[in-house]
Design a protein around this motif. Structure first.
Motif, PDB file in Angstrom:
ATOM      1  N   SER A  50      17.951  35.559   1.557  1.00 32.36           N
ATOM      2  CA  SER A  50      17.511  36.763   0.832  1.00 32.36           C
ATOM      3  C   SER A  50      16.799  37.733   1.767  1.00 32.36           C
ATOM      4  CB  SER A  50      16.532  36.369  -0.289  1.00 32.36           C
ATOM      5  OG  SER A  50      15.324  35.912   0.291  1.00 32.36           O
ATOM      6  N   GLY A  51      16.664  38.966   1.295  1.00 33.49           N
ATOM      7  CA  GLY A  51      15.935  39.969   2.064  1.00 33.49           C
ATOM      8  C   GLY A  51      14.473  39.590   2.216  1.00 33.49           C
ATOM      9  N   THR A  52      13.915  39.046   1.151  1.00 42.00           N
ATOM     10  CA  THR A  52      12.504  38.642   1.195  1.00 42.00           C
ATOM     11  C   THR A  52      12.292  37.591   2.277  1.00 42.00           C
ATOM     12  OG1 THR A  52      12.307  39.123  -1.153  1.00 42.00           O
ATOM     13  CG2 THR A  52      10.630  37.680  -0.209  1.00 42.00           C
TER      14      THR A  52
ATOM     15  N   ASN B 214      12.557  39.290   5.773  1.00 38.80           N
ATOM     16  CA  ASN B 214      11.342  40.010   6.174  1.00 38.80           C
ATOM     17  C   ASN B 214      10.226  39.035   6.538  1.00 38.80           C
ATOM     18  OD1 ASN B 214      12.235  42.668   5.936  1.00 38.80           O
ATOM     19  ND2 ASN B 214      11.717  42.813   3.766  1.00 38.80           N
TER      20      ASN B 214
ATOM     21  N   HIS C  62       8.195  47.707   0.205  1.00 36.49           N
ATOM     22  CA  HIS C  62       8.653  46.528  -0.519  1.00 36.49           C
ATOM     23  C   HIS C  62       7.900  45.301  -0.034  1.00 36.49           C
ATOM     24  CE1 HIS C  62      11.345  43.400  -2.068  1.00 36.49           C
ATOM     25  NE2 HIS C  62      11.790  44.311  -2.916  1.00 36.49           N
TER      26      HIS C  62
ATOM     27  N   GLU D  92       6.877  41.178  -2.298  1.00 33.05           N
ATOM     28  CA  GLU D  92       7.285  39.954  -1.606  1.00 33.05           C
ATOM     29  C   GLU D  92       6.217  38.871  -1.735  1.00 33.05           C
ATOM     30  OE1 GLU D  92       9.307  40.973   2.101  1.00 33.05           O
ATOM     31  OE2 GLU D  92      10.508  42.467   1.014  1.00 33.05           O
TER      32      GLU D  92
ATOM     33  N   GLU E 159      10.527  51.023   6.516  1.00 30.58           N
ATOM     34  CA  GLU E 159      11.500  50.678   5.465  1.00 30.58           C
ATOM     35  C   GLU E 159      12.500  51.828   5.324  1.00 30.58           C
ATOM     36  OE1 GLU E 159       9.783  49.035   1.848  1.00 30.58           O
ATOM     37  OE2 GLU E 159      11.318  50.043   0.660  1.00 30.58           O
TER      38      GLU E 159
ATOM     39  N   ASN F 238      12.698  52.167  -0.851  1.00 33.36           N
ATOM     40  CA  ASN F 238      12.939  51.869  -2.260  1.00 33.36           C
ATOM     41  C   ASN F 238      11.999  52.644  -3.188  1.00 33.36           C
ATOM     42  OD1 ASN F 238      13.013  50.644  -4.799  1.00 33.36           O
ATOM     43  ND2 ASN F 238      13.399  48.603  -3.984  1.00 33.36           N
TER      44      ASN F 238
ATOM     45  N   ASP G 164      12.553  46.990   7.758  1.00 27.59           N
ATOM     46  CA  ASP G 164      13.104  46.481   6.497  1.00 27.59           C
ATOM     47  C   ASP G 164      14.246  47.429   6.156  1.00 27.59           C
ATOM     48  OD1 ASP G 164      13.849  45.937   3.939  1.00 27.59           O
ATOM     49  OD2 ASP G 164      11.831  45.861   3.098  1.00 27.59           O
TER      50      ASP G 164
ATOM     51  N   ALA H 224      16.859  46.838   4.213  1.00 27.21           N
ATOM     52  CA  ALA H 224      17.622  46.265   3.092  1.00 27.21           C
ATOM     53  C   ALA H 224      18.838  47.155   2.789  1.00 27.21           C
ATOM     54  CB  ALA H 224      16.731  46.136   1.870  1.00 27.21           C
TER      55      ALA H 224
ATOM     56  N   MET I  93      16.053  43.587   9.221  1.00 30.92           N
ATOM     57  CA  MET I  93      16.704  42.813   8.165  1.00 30.92           C
ATOM     58  C   MET I  93      17.546  43.796   7.377  1.00 30.92           C
ATOM     59  SD  MET I  93      16.801  42.300   4.713  1.00 30.92           S
ATOM     60  CE  MET I  93      15.357  43.063   4.021  1.00 30.92           C
TER      61      MET I  93
ATOM     62  N   CYS J  42      20.425  43.825   3.897  1.00 30.39           N
ATOM     63  CA  CYS J  42      20.935  43.004   2.793  1.00 30.39           C
ATOM     64  C   CYS J  42      22.433  43.187   2.611  1.00 30.39           C
ATOM     65  CB  CYS J  42      20.237  43.372   1.489  1.00 30.39           C
ATOM     66  SG  CYS J  42      18.498  42.937   1.475  1.00 30.39           S
TER      67      CYS J  42
ATOM     68  N   SER K 171      23.643  41.791  -0.152  1.00 31.34           N
ATOM     69  CA  SER K 171      23.761  41.545  -1.594  1.00 31.34           C
ATOM     70  C   SER K 171      23.259  42.695  -2.453  1.00 31.34           C
ATOM     71  CB  SER K 171      22.983  40.279  -1.940  1.00 31.34           C
ATOM     72  OG  SER K 171      21.623  40.475  -1.621  1.00 31.34           O
ATOM     73  N   LYS K 172      23.126  43.895  -1.849  1.00 37.72           N
ATOM     74  CA  LYS K 172      22.732  45.055  -2.673  1.00 37.72           C
ATOM     75  C   LYS K 172      23.964  45.962  -2.801  1.00 37.72           C
ATOM     76  CE  LYS K 172      17.903  44.508  -2.296  1.00 37.72           C
ATOM     77  NZ  LYS K 172      17.793  43.259  -1.522  1.00 37.72           N
TER      78      LYS K 172
ATOM     79  N   SER L  21      21.299  37.996   3.392  1.00 41.09           N
ATOM     80  CA  SER L  21      20.802  39.111   4.205  1.00 41.09           C
ATOM     81  C   SER L  21      20.898  38.676   5.658  1.00 41.09           C
ATOM     82  CB  SER L  21      19.337  39.402   3.860  1.00 41.09           C
ATOM     83  OG  SER L  21      19.238  39.887   2.543  1.00 41.09           O
TER      84      SER L  21
END
Ligand SMILES: Cc1ncc(COP(=O)(O)O)c(C=O)c1O
Length: 383
Positions: free
Chosen positions: A59-61, A64, A85, A90, A138, A142, A171, A173, A197, A199, A201-202, A210
């Motif tokens: 995962s992205g979390t 990071n 984020h 997180e 970032e 977001n 970040d 993502a 990082m 992602c 999956s977005k 990720s």
């Protein structure tokens, strides 16, 4: 009824090509470095971002977190934005698991931190202070309307970091959304980061995963950190296969999501009772506010509150009552608004009183934007 799910680009489902690639993927044990599909995904991720090496994470979390833990020792400090984020969403992982001290500075509405603010947040060498080790950016941002950081800003932040003996983690993502929005090669946005990082999956629509990218030395160390966190996966090629399709086929189409988001924003700006700054919409994330009822009631209550300020203790209690009612009204109105939209098959997120987020993605077609706008008009008219 067709559901138009605009809560996040994480709701995207794998494409038919991804499912096919997943079922045909060549597999091995990735903790032994023997999964050919994962190895291939890592190679192309490093190549595309211009780094020496890359590593798949769940995962992205986790990506990071692995980067924070790899850059920083306990009691060292990370400078990051108050809207980031990593700070908000997180679960305080860097502090909980790494004893890392977050040093928060203001994000401007465009997602940047002022270089002067970063510079003055760097600690002097003094026994009283934690040691500053890392700056996190970032891109896209977001909570700042999916805004894009340009290469010039990223390079300047990295130059500052270098001058002060720090590293930069990105970040990213949604870094491919940023590159597509600017119409540039993603490497212009990643070149100045020591680690990043992004992602799969977005917006890129892979079901899981990720990537962490950086120097070979950094990634070798990050693999150890991933293992500590239990993030070493075995036949990871099943998900890596979808990730390869994501990187090879799903990047350019992000432009479509950006057009849909802009059209949605422009449509919202024409609806009575809703408020949006369309100029902030650069990628696939939009935020808007609900004005009608809510704001009027809030204003009424504010006026009453002001009147009451001058009066007795009794009235002070009433003021408090009014404040509570205002708060209650806001929540009730938001809930009703979401429920009415939900009944029409439209889903979005409520991120604070009268404040809503919608994200466009692979599962949203341009016709869905018209349907969403019609539903919003109806709900605002009470029909
Ligand atoms: C900017 C940003 N960073 C990191 C993440 C974390 O990704 P994940 O949900 O895969 O843990 C997200 C998720 O929405 C995000 O928006």
């Amino acid at each position: 009824m067709r559901i138009i799910d605009l809560r996040s680009d994480t709701v995207t489902l794998p494409t038919p090509k991804m499912r096919e690639a997943m079922s045909n993927a060549k597999l091995g044990d990735d903790v032994f470095g023997e999964d050919p599909t994962t190895n291939h995904l890592e190679e192309i991720s490093a190549e595309k971002t211009g780094k020496q090496a890359a590593m798949l994470v769940p995962s992205g979390t986790m990506g990071n977190l692995i980067c924070s833990l790899t850059h920083c020792a306990r009691a060292e400090e990370v400078i990051l934005g108050n809207q980031s984020h990593m700070f908000h969403y997180e679960a305080g992982g860097m502090a909980a698991l790494g004893g890392i001290h977050p040093h928060i500075i203001t994000n401007q509405p465009d997602g940047k931190m002022l270089l002067a603010d970063i510079d003055s947040a760097v600690r002097a060498d003094d026994v009283h202070f934690p040691r500053t080790r890392l700056i996190c950016l970032e891109n896209t941002h977001n909570r700042c309307s999916g805004s894009v950081l340009e290469p010039e800003y990223c390079d300047s932040a990295a130059a500052l970091a270098k001058r002060r003996g720090l590293s930069v983690h990105l970040d990213g993502a949604r870094i491919f959304n940023a590159a597509v929005a600017l119409g540039i090669d993603v490497q212009k946005l990643t070149r100045s980061a020591d680690s990043l990082m992004f992602c799969l999956s977005k917006g890129l629509s892979a079901p899981v995963g990720s990537m962490v990218c950086g120097s070979s030395e950094f990634i070798a160390e990050a693999r150890r950190t991933r293992k500590i966190l239990g993030g070493g996966m075995r036949q990871a090629g099943i998900i890596a296969a979808a990730g390869i399709v994501a990187l090879e086929e799903m990047v350019d189409r992000l432009a479509e999501d950006h057009i849909n988001a802009k059209n949605l924003a422009v449509g919202i700006s024409q609806i009575d009772g809703l408020s949006i700054d369309t100029s902030k919409v650069q990628t696939n994330i939009i935020y808007f506010d609900l004005l009608q009822d809510n704001r009027d009631k809030t204003q009424d209550n504010r006026d009453k509150t002001q009147d009451n300020r001058d009066k007795t203790q009794d009235n002070r209690d009433k003021t408090q009552d009014n404040r509570d009612k205002t708060q209650d009204n806001r929540h009730k109105t938001d809930e009703q608004f979401l429920t009415k939209l939900d009944e029409k098959g439209i889903k979005m997120l409520n991120l604070g009183p009268a404040h809503f987020r919608m994200v466009t993605h692979y599962g949203i077609k341009s016709a869905d934007i018209d349907i969403t706008l019609t539903a919003l008009i109806e709900v605002m008219k009470g029909t």
